[in-house]
Scaffold this motif. Structure first.
Motif, PDB file in Angstrom:
ATOM      1  N   LYS A 178       0.832  -1.213   0.000  1.00 35.52           N
ATOM      2  CA  LYS A 178       0.000   0.000   0.000  1.00 35.52           C
ATOM      3  C   LYS A 178       0.862   1.257   0.000  1.00 35.52           C
ATOM      4  N   GLU A 179       1.876   1.270   0.846  1.00 39.61           N
ATOM      5  CA  GLU A 179       2.752   2.445   0.956  1.00 39.61           C
ATOM      6  C   GLU A 179       3.416   2.753  -0.389  1.00 39.61           C
ATOM      7  N   ILE A 180       3.918   1.721  -1.040  1.00 38.80           N
ATOM      8  CA  ILE A 180       4.653   1.947  -2.278  1.00 38.80           C
ATOM      9  C   ILE A 180       3.708   2.330  -3.411  1.00 38.80           C
ATOM     10  N   ALA A 181       2.527   1.732  -3.403  1.00 38.37           N
ATOM     11  CA  ALA A 181       1.525   2.106  -4.409  1.00 38.37           C
ATOM     12  C   ALA A 181       1.138   3.575  -4.246  1.00 38.37           C
ATOM     13  N   ALA A 182       1.033   4.030  -3.001  1.00 37.83           N
ATOM     14  CA  ALA A 182       0.668   5.426  -2.738  1.00 37.83           C
ATOM     15  C   ALA A 182       1.737   6.362  -3.296  1.00 37.83           C
ATOM     16  N   CYS A 183       3.004   6.002  -3.077  1.00 38.23           N
ATOM     17  CA  CYS A 183       4.108   6.806  -3.617  1.00 38.23           C
ATOM     18  C   CYS A 183       4.039   6.835  -5.136  1.00 38.23           C
ATOM     19  N   ASP A 184       3.839   5.680  -5.719  1.00 37.28           N
ATOM     20  CA  ASP A 184       3.850   5.575  -7.179  1.00 37.28           C
ATOM     21  C   ASP A 184       2.775   6.446  -7.820  1.00 37.28           C
ATOM     22  N   LYS A 185       1.616   6.528  -7.190  1.00 35.08           N
ATOM     23  CA  LYS A 185       0.483   7.310  -7.708  1.00 35.08           C
ATOM     24  C   LYS A 185       0.800   8.801  -7.795  1.00 35.08           C
TER      25      LYS A 185
ATOM     26  N   PHE B  39       3.079  10.307  -9.014  1.00 35.60           N
ATOM     27  CA  PHE B  39       3.753  10.741 -10.238  1.00 35.60           C
ATOM     28  C   PHE B  39       2.965  10.395 -11.487  1.00 35.60           C
ATOM     29  N   SER B  40       1.742   9.943 -11.325  1.00 42.02           N
ATOM     30  CA  SER B  40       1.044   9.349 -12.477  1.00 42.02           C
ATOM     31  C   SER B  40       0.855  10.315 -13.645  1.00 42.02           C
ATOM     32  N   GLY B  41       0.893  11.630 -13.407  1.00 39.92           N
ATOM     33  CA  GLY B  41       0.711  12.551 -14.517  1.00 39.92           C
ATOM     34  C   GLY B  41       2.003  12.914 -15.226  1.00 39.92           C
ATOM     35  N   GLY B  42       3.125  12.855 -14.532  1.00 36.32           N
ATOM     36  CA  GLY B  42       4.383  13.400 -15.032  1.00 36.32           C
ATOM     37  C   GLY B  42       4.947  12.685 -16.238  1.00 36.32           C
ATOM     38  N   ALA B  43       5.778  13.387 -16.999  1.00 37.55           N
ATOM     39  CA  ALA B  43       6.372  12.821 -18.199  1.00 37.55           C
ATOM     40  C   ALA B  43       7.461  11.811 -17.847  1.00 37.55           C
ATOM     41  N   GLN B  44       8.302  12.162 -16.877  1.00 38.37           N
ATOM     42  CA  GLN B  44       9.395  11.265 -16.507  1.00 38.37           C
ATOM     43  C   GLN B  44       9.380  11.007 -15.009  1.00 38.37           C
ATOM     44  N   PRO B  45       8.478  10.119 -14.594  1.00 42.30           N
ATOM     45  CA  PRO B  45       8.407   9.840 -13.164  1.00 42.30           C
ATOM     46  C   PRO B  45       9.743   9.272 -12.669  1.00 42.30           C
ATOM     47  N   PRO B  46      10.371   9.926 -11.690  1.00 41.48           N
ATOM     48  CA  PRO B  46      11.740   9.580 -11.325  1.00 41.48           C
ATOM     49  C   PRO B  46      11.862   8.257 -10.567  1.00 41.48           C
ATOM     50  N   LEU B  47      10.749   7.745 -10.051  1.00 43.06           N
ATOM     51  CA  LEU B  47      10.851   6.563  -9.197  1.00 43.06           C
ATOM     52  C   LEU B  47      10.163   5.337  -9.781  1.00 43.06           C
ATOM     53  N   SER B  48       9.584   5.464 -10.981  1.00 48.99           N
ATOM     54  CA  SER B  48       8.717   4.365 -11.421  1.00 48.99           C
ATOM     55  C   SER B  48       9.474   3.044 -11.578  1.00 48.99           C
TER      56      SER B  48
ATOM     57  N   ARG C 285      12.169   2.025  -9.957  1.00 52.91           N
ATOM     58  CA  ARG C 285      12.499   1.499  -8.626  1.00 52.91           C
ATOM     59  C   ARG C 285      11.252   1.022  -7.902  1.00 52.91           C
ATOM     60  N   ASN C 286      10.187   1.818  -7.973  1.00 56.01           N
ATOM     61  CA  ASN C 286       8.930   1.382  -7.352  1.00 56.01           C
ATOM     62  C   ASN C 286       8.466   0.066  -7.956  1.00 56.01           C
ATOM     63  N   ASP C 287       8.620  -0.039  -9.259  1.00 55.86           N
ATOM     64  CA  ASP C 287       8.175  -1.231  -9.969  1.00 55.86           C
ATOM     65  C   ASP C 287       8.912  -2.476  -9.458  1.00 55.86           C
ATOM     66  N   ILE C 288      10.228  -2.367  -9.322  1.00 53.10           N
ATOM     67  CA  ILE C 288      10.999  -3.509  -8.820  1.00 53.10           C
ATOM     68  C   ILE C 288      10.587  -3.865  -7.397  1.00 53.10           C
ATOM     69  N   VAL C 289      10.497  -2.848  -6.546  1.00 51.62           N
ATOM     70  CA  VAL C 289      10.132  -3.121  -5.157  1.00 51.62           C
ATOM     71  C   VAL C 289       8.729  -3.748  -5.091  1.00 51.62           C
ATOM     72  N   GLN C 290       7.808  -3.213  -5.907  1.00 54.97           N
ATOM     73  CA  GLN C 290       6.449  -3.772  -5.902  1.00 54.97           C
ATOM     74  C   GLN C 290       6.445  -5.229  -6.356  1.00 54.97           C
ATOM     75  N   LYS C 291       7.236  -5.530  -7.371  1.00 53.13           N
ATOM     76  CA  LYS C 291       7.281  -6.920  -7.853  1.00 53.13           C
ATOM     77  C   LYS C 291       7.892  -7.838  -6.800  1.00 53.13           C
ATOM     78  N   LEU C 292       8.970  -7.371  -6.163  1.00 47.34           N
ATOM     79  CA  LEU C 292       9.603  -8.183  -5.112  1.00 47.34           C
ATOM     80  C   LEU C 292       8.622  -8.412  -3.970  1.00 47.34           C
ATOM     81  N   VAL C 293       7.853  -7.375  -3.633  1.00 49.51           N
ATOM     82  CA  VAL C 293       6.857  -7.510  -2.560  1.00 49.51           C
ATOM     83  C   VAL C 293       5.774  -8.520  -2.963  1.00 49.51           C
ATOM     84  N   ASP C 294       5.369  -8.479  -4.232  1.00 48.21           N
ATOM     85  CA  ASP C 294       4.384  -9.462  -4.709  1.00 48.21           C
ATOM     86  C   ASP C 294       4.928 -10.889  -4.588  1.00 48.21           C
ATOM     87  N   VAL C 295       6.223 -11.038  -4.895  1.00 48.20           N
ATOM     88  CA  VAL C 295       6.841 -12.364  -4.778  1.00 48.20           C
ATOM     89  C   VAL C 295       6.855 -12.802  -3.308  1.00 48.20           C
ATOM     90  N   ALA C 296       7.284 -11.891  -2.427  1.00 51.73           N
ATOM     91  CA  ALA C 296       7.315 -12.217  -1.000  1.00 51.73           C
ATOM     92  C   ALA C 296       5.920 -12.592  -0.511  1.00 51.73           C
TER      93      ALA C 296
END
Ligand SMILES: *[C@@H]1O[C@H](CO)[C@@H](O)[C@H](O)[C@H]1NC(C)=O
Length: 192
Positions: A151-158, A160-169, A171-182
């Protein structure tokens, strides 16, 4: 036993083949006995487990890169995964803090500060609690912690949803995938 297969197809002498088979069995005997996962199925057990997660490649490469993985069980693998996420998320938090110092865009700074506030509890409390819970066999609580991290990481990711070059997407994506695996590994533990 790839060795015996490839050699037997090139050597037709049955006598040589018997020697090779005996030799291979003798060589593999102490290995098979010496540890939990380092037997015939070797890395396969890690891969079998990773097949039950949503991101096989990430799961397999992450677990195989830890030298302790082949010597442990499902609970140990879940713990290795959570500690890996902790390392990865800690690195991301440091990166966010660097970006905050560098940016002159006020809106960007606000979004980054929001993300730091998302990552701080993940790194300082949620993931360490999840790791403790797994060690203690409290898989239900571990599952709750992991959902919280998600939830925390999804909140962060949201943010930046409008921006052209979201600076964390990335990294957030990797962390979210690892969390899904865990999360999938802990669900396997919950099933017993
Ligand atoms: C985070 O995970 C990704 C994907 O496995 C990896 O490429 C990266 O090096 C990791 N970063 C840290 C600091 O562990």
């Amino acid at each position: 036993m790839r060795l015996s297969l490839s050699v037997s197809s090139s050597l037709f002498s049955p006598f040589a083949l018997v020697h090779i088979i005996v030799l291979v069995s003798i060589l593999s005997l102490p290995l098979a006995q010496s540890s939990t996962l380092e037997n015939d199925d070797d890395g396969d057990l890690i891969d079998q487990i990773c097949q039950k997660t949503p991101f096989f490649d990430l799961c397999s490469s992450t677990l195989h890169s830890n030298p302790l993985s082949p010597k442990t069980d499902l609970k140990g693998l879940a713990l290795i995964m959570v500690n890996n996420i902790l390392a990865n998320a800690t690195d991301t938090l440091n990166y966010i803090e660097q970006l905050i110092k560098q940016t002159s865009d006020q809106q960007m700074e606000q979004a980054l500060a929001f993300c730091a506030e998302s990552y701080i509890p993940v790194v300082k409390f949620i993931l360490p609690q999840a790791a403790d819970a797994i060690s203690q066999g409290r898989f239900g609580f571990a599952s709750y912690c992991i959902a919280d991290a998600e939830k925390e990481i999804a909140a962060c990711d949201k943010k930046f949803s409008g921006g052209a070059q979201p600076p964390l997407s990335d990294r957030n994506d990797i962390v979210q995938k690892l969390v899904d695996v865990a999360s999938a590994l802990i669900k396997l533990l919950l099933k017993g």
